[in-house]
Design a protein around this motif. Structure first.
Motif, PDB file in Angstrom:
ATOM      1  N   THR A 184       0.827  -1.193   0.000  1.00 51.31           N
ATOM      2  CA  THR A 184       0.000   0.000   0.000  1.00 51.31           C
ATOM      3  C   THR A 184       0.864   1.246   0.000  1.00 51.31           C
ATOM      4  OG1 THR A 184      -1.800   1.165   1.138  1.00 51.31           O
ATOM      5  CG2 THR A 184      -0.163   0.100   2.516  1.00 51.31           C
ATOM      6  N   ALA A 185       0.343   2.306  -0.599  1.00 55.58           N
ATOM      7  CA  ALA A 185       0.916   3.644  -0.506  1.00 55.58           C
ATOM      8  C   ALA A 185      -0.214   4.588  -0.123  1.00 55.58           C
ATOM      9  CB  ALA A 185       1.548   4.075  -1.829  1.00 55.58           C
ATOM     10  N   ASP A 186       0.021   5.480   0.833  1.00 56.63           N
ATOM     11  CA  ASP A 186      -1.056   6.344   1.300  1.00 56.63           C
ATOM     12  C   ASP A 186      -0.530   7.730   1.656  1.00 56.63           C
ATOM     13  OD1 ASP A 186      -0.218   6.126   4.225  1.00 56.63           O
ATOM     14  OD2 ASP A 186      -0.760   4.047   3.834  1.00 56.63           O
ATOM     15  N   LEU A 187      -1.465   8.665   1.722  1.00 56.78           N
ATOM     16  CA  LEU A 187      -1.170  10.055   2.062  1.00 56.78           C
ATOM     17  C   LEU A 187      -2.245  10.563   2.995  1.00 56.78           C
ATOM     18  CD1 LEU A 187      -0.075  12.943  -0.244  1.00 56.78           C
ATOM     19  CD2 LEU A 187      -2.182  13.204   1.087  1.00 56.78           C
ATOM     20  N   HIS A 188      -1.816  11.301   4.034  1.00 57.43           N
ATOM     21  CA  HIS A 188      -2.760  11.936   4.950  1.00 57.43           C
ATOM     22  C   HIS A 188      -2.366  13.396   5.102  1.00 57.43           C
ATOM     23  CE1 HIS A 188      -5.621  12.119   8.365  1.00 57.43           C
ATOM     24  NE2 HIS A 188      -4.801  13.075   8.775  1.00 57.43           N
ATOM     25  N   TYR A 189      -3.349  14.293   4.883  1.00 51.52           N
ATOM     26  CA  TYR A 189      -3.105  15.738   4.964  1.00 51.52           C
ATOM     27  C   TYR A 189      -4.119  16.365   5.903  1.00 51.52           C
ATOM     28  CZ  TYR A 189      -2.596  20.614   3.397  1.00 51.52           C
ATOM     29  OH  TYR A 189      -2.393  21.972   3.339  1.00 51.52           O
ATOM     30  N   ASP A 190      -3.625  17.040   6.925  1.00 52.40           N
ATOM     31  CA  ASP A 190      -4.458  17.741   7.903  1.00 52.40           C
ATOM     32  C   ASP A 190      -3.959  19.174   7.981  1.00 52.40           C
ATOM     33  OD1 ASP A 190      -6.543  17.542   9.989  1.00 52.40           O
ATOM     34  OD2 ASP A 190      -5.884  15.458  10.119  1.00 52.40           O
ATOM     35  N   GLN A 191      -4.819  20.149   7.673  1.00 49.36           N
ATOM     36  CA  GLN A 191      -4.377  21.544   7.605  1.00 49.36           C
ATOM     37  C   GLN A 191      -5.319  22.456   8.399  1.00 49.36           C
ATOM     38  OE1 GLN A 191      -1.598  23.066   5.947  1.00 49.36           O
ATOM     39  NE2 GLN A 191      -2.333  24.751   7.221  1.00 49.36           N
ATOM     40  N   PRO A 192      -4.839  23.057   9.503  1.00 48.00           N
ATOM     41  CA  PRO A 192      -5.646  24.086  10.169  1.00 48.00           C
ATOM     42  C   PRO A 192      -5.861  25.268   9.240  1.00 48.00           C
ATOM     43  CG  PRO A 192      -3.836  23.329  11.575  1.00 48.00           C
ATOM     44  CD  PRO A 192      -3.583  22.786  10.203  1.00 48.00           C
ATOM     45  N   ILE A 193      -7.044  25.871   9.317  1.00 48.43           N
ATOM     46  CA  ILE A 193      -7.400  27.019   8.483  1.00 48.43           C
ATOM     47  C   ILE A 193      -7.924  28.126   9.385  1.00 48.43           C
ATOM     48  CG2 ILE A 193      -8.935  27.872   6.662  1.00 48.43           C
ATOM     49  CD1 ILE A 193      -8.851  25.110   5.428  1.00 48.43           C
ATOM     50  N   GLY A 194      -7.352  29.314   9.230  1.00 45.28           N
ATOM     51  CA  GLY A 194      -7.762  30.415  10.093  1.00 45.28           C
ATOM     52  C   GLY A 194      -7.396  30.134  11.532  1.00 45.28           C
ATOM     53  N   THR A 195      -8.281  30.485  12.436  1.00 44.12           N
ATOM     54  CA  THR A 195      -7.989  30.304  13.853  1.00 44.12           C
ATOM     55  C   THR A 195      -8.293  28.894  14.343  1.00 44.12           C
ATOM     56  OG1 THR A 195     -10.189  31.164  14.394  1.00 44.12           O
ATOM     57  CG2 THR A 195      -8.348  32.736  14.385  1.00 44.12           C
ATOM     58  N   SER A 196      -9.356  28.246  13.824  1.00 44.72           N
ATOM     59  CA  SER A 196      -9.733  26.940  14.382  1.00 44.72           C
ATOM     60  C   SER A 196     -10.337  25.959  13.379  1.00 44.72           C
ATOM     61  CB  SER A 196     -10.740  27.128  15.536  1.00 44.72           C
ATOM     62  OG  SER A 196     -10.185  27.908  16.567  1.00 44.72           O
ATOM     63  N   ASP A 197     -10.702  26.382  12.176  1.00 42.94           N
ATOM     64  CA  ASP A 197     -11.218  25.446  11.181  1.00 42.94           C
ATOM     65  C   ASP A 197     -10.092  24.520  10.709  1.00 42.94           C
ATOM     66  OD1 ASP A 197     -13.485  26.941  11.463  1.00 42.94           O
ATOM     67  OD2 ASP A 197     -13.755  27.353   9.328  1.00 42.94           O
ATOM     68  N   ALA A 198     -10.468  23.466  10.007  1.00 41.46           N
ATOM     69  CA  ALA A 198      -9.442  22.536   9.511  1.00 41.46           C
ATOM     70  C   ALA A 198     -10.001  21.704   8.379  1.00 41.46           C
ATOM     71  CB  ALA A 198      -8.957  21.622  10.638  1.00 41.46           C
ATOM     72  N   VAL A 199      -9.122  21.345   7.440  1.00 43.32           N
ATOM     73  CA  VAL A 199      -9.476  20.441   6.355  1.00 43.32           C
ATOM     74  C   VAL A 199      -8.628  19.183   6.498  1.00 43.32           C
ATOM     75  CG1 VAL A 199      -7.796  21.449   4.733  1.00 43.32           C
ATOM     76  CG2 VAL A 199      -9.780  20.205   3.853  1.00 43.32           C
TER      77      VAL A 199
END
Length: 398
Positions: A265-280
């Protein structure tokens, strides 16, 4: 002798506190070196499954199921005996009350089992030896991510989702063996190497061959150094993790044929805070399978087949409070490609919503998924139909 005494004292303390009404999430210290924690977490589910019940016992599902169950109930005990020795266990019951399920020896449907149980000898942060029953260090979805902190309501269909199953050898996603693992480069690189039982001594593994699994991950931003990762970090970490894993067991028997099982398997995980508290949060994985040991429920993939799996997930956390919690809509997609002549593929996709009351452990979730077959089959030997699955979950824990 001294360590044996400490270990015995620690376990006795756990037993005493487990019988108390106030044990949930309780942290305690025996002395400067010996400390522990006890916690509890559970998920209650309502689930509607179209084409989920075989009413005339012909091996083919033909009626919808309204199913209430306790999806998971975990009592966790963990402790540090001294700086070099740790113990951990999940005492668990899964899918209590699920229609047509009862495998009590594994804690499924009824009964209680040691779901995770291991001892860790910590020689160095870069060199830890873990022995017992634990996650197989292969995929991210069910190899490193805690089921308490999933972004989606359940695991991938092919890796423990409640109506699917796990394509690789496992004891409810775990295996018995030893894992050497650790973190280097200030925690930016993690490795896990396991030797375990896999398919045990059986008609499929007459020579009782060992299984070998491994996983490597690189974090380009914040590190992930623990045994359990999170499926979404709720804006508290900036993660870009790249993972690569493999799983191998030689000379398994599939009917009259003998061949090696291998998957990568090959995988990617991306977690990005946006502004003060939102996140994608965005996650993707590709899995390639040669001679898969297990069939995959509600697909045309059966034991001994080759195939591949694509899994994609995305979610957005709105941190602003609505009532007492915050919301995170999410979407998921999984594609199971069967590499056998005359066999068609299956896709599972859906939309969901998390309402976080207090972190991952305490939330309300819902999910609407659709199982989409390239070819529908409804016979006594194979039940492969399109169907909807609607799930509501309430989780609470300490």
């Amino acid at each position: 002798m001294k360590r044996t005494f400490k270990a015995t004292l620690f376990l006795l303390t756990c037993i005493c506190w487990a019988g108390s009404l106030a044990w949930g999430g309780y942290k305690f210290t025996i002395n400067e070196e010996t400390r522990g924690e006890i916690g509890f977490w559970t998920q209650g589910w309502y689930q509607y499954v179209e084409n989920g019940r075989d009413s005339d016992n012909d091996g083919v599902a033909d009626e919808g199921v309204n199913d209430f169950m306790i999806r998971r109930a975990y009592l966790s005990l963990k402790g540090e005996i001294d700086p070099y020795l740790e113990v951990f266990t999940h005492i668990a019951s899964d899918r209590i009350g699920q229609d047509g399920l009862d495998r009590s020896s594994l804690g499924l449907g009824s009964g209680v089992a040691f779901r995770d149980l291991w001892i860790t000898f910590k020689m160095h942060e870069a060199f830890k030896l873990q022995v017992g029953r634990m996650y197989v260090p292969f995929t991210r979805n069910y190899g490193t991510t805690s089921t308490m902190s999933l972004m989606t309501t359940d695991l991938d269909w092919t890796q423990g989702g409640v109506r699917g199953n796990i394509f690789y050898p496992s004891k409810v996603g775990r295996d018995d063996g030893g894992t050497l693992w650790g973190n280097v480069m200030d925690g930016k690189f993690q490795y896990r190497l396991m030797v375990s039982e896999g398919v045990e001594d059986s008609p499929m593994n007459p020579d009782d061959n060992l299984r070998f699994a491994g996983r490597f991950s690189v974090n380009l931003f914040d590190p992930e150094t623990d045994w359990f990762n999170q499926g979404t970090y709720l804006g508290k970490k900036r993660i870009l993790a790249l993972g690569l894993g493999g799983d191998y067991q030689e000379e398994l028997r599939f009917g009259d044929q003998e061949d090696d099982y291998f998957a990568w398997t090959a995988d990617l995980h991306y977690d990005q805070p946006i502004g003060t508290s939102d996140a994608v949060t965005v996650e993707g994985a590709y899995i390639d399978i040669k001679n898969g040991p297990n069939s995959i429920t509600y697909t045309q993939f059966v034991s001994g087949n080759d195939g591949s799996i694509i899994s994609l997930k995305a979610g957005y956390l709105f941190s602003g409070k609505i009532g007492i919690g915050s919301m995170q809509p999410f979407a998921h997609y999984e594609y199971i490609d069967v590499d056998e002549n005359g066999k068609e593929d299956t896709a599972i996709y859906g939309l969901g919503l998390n309402y976080f009351i207090k972190g991952h452990a305490n939330k309300l979730s819902m999910d609407l998924s659709f199982v989409d077959q390239d070819e529908e089959i409804k016979t006594a030997d194979m039940d492969v139909q399109d169907h909807l699955i609607f799930t509501i979950q309430l989780a609470a824990g300490f």
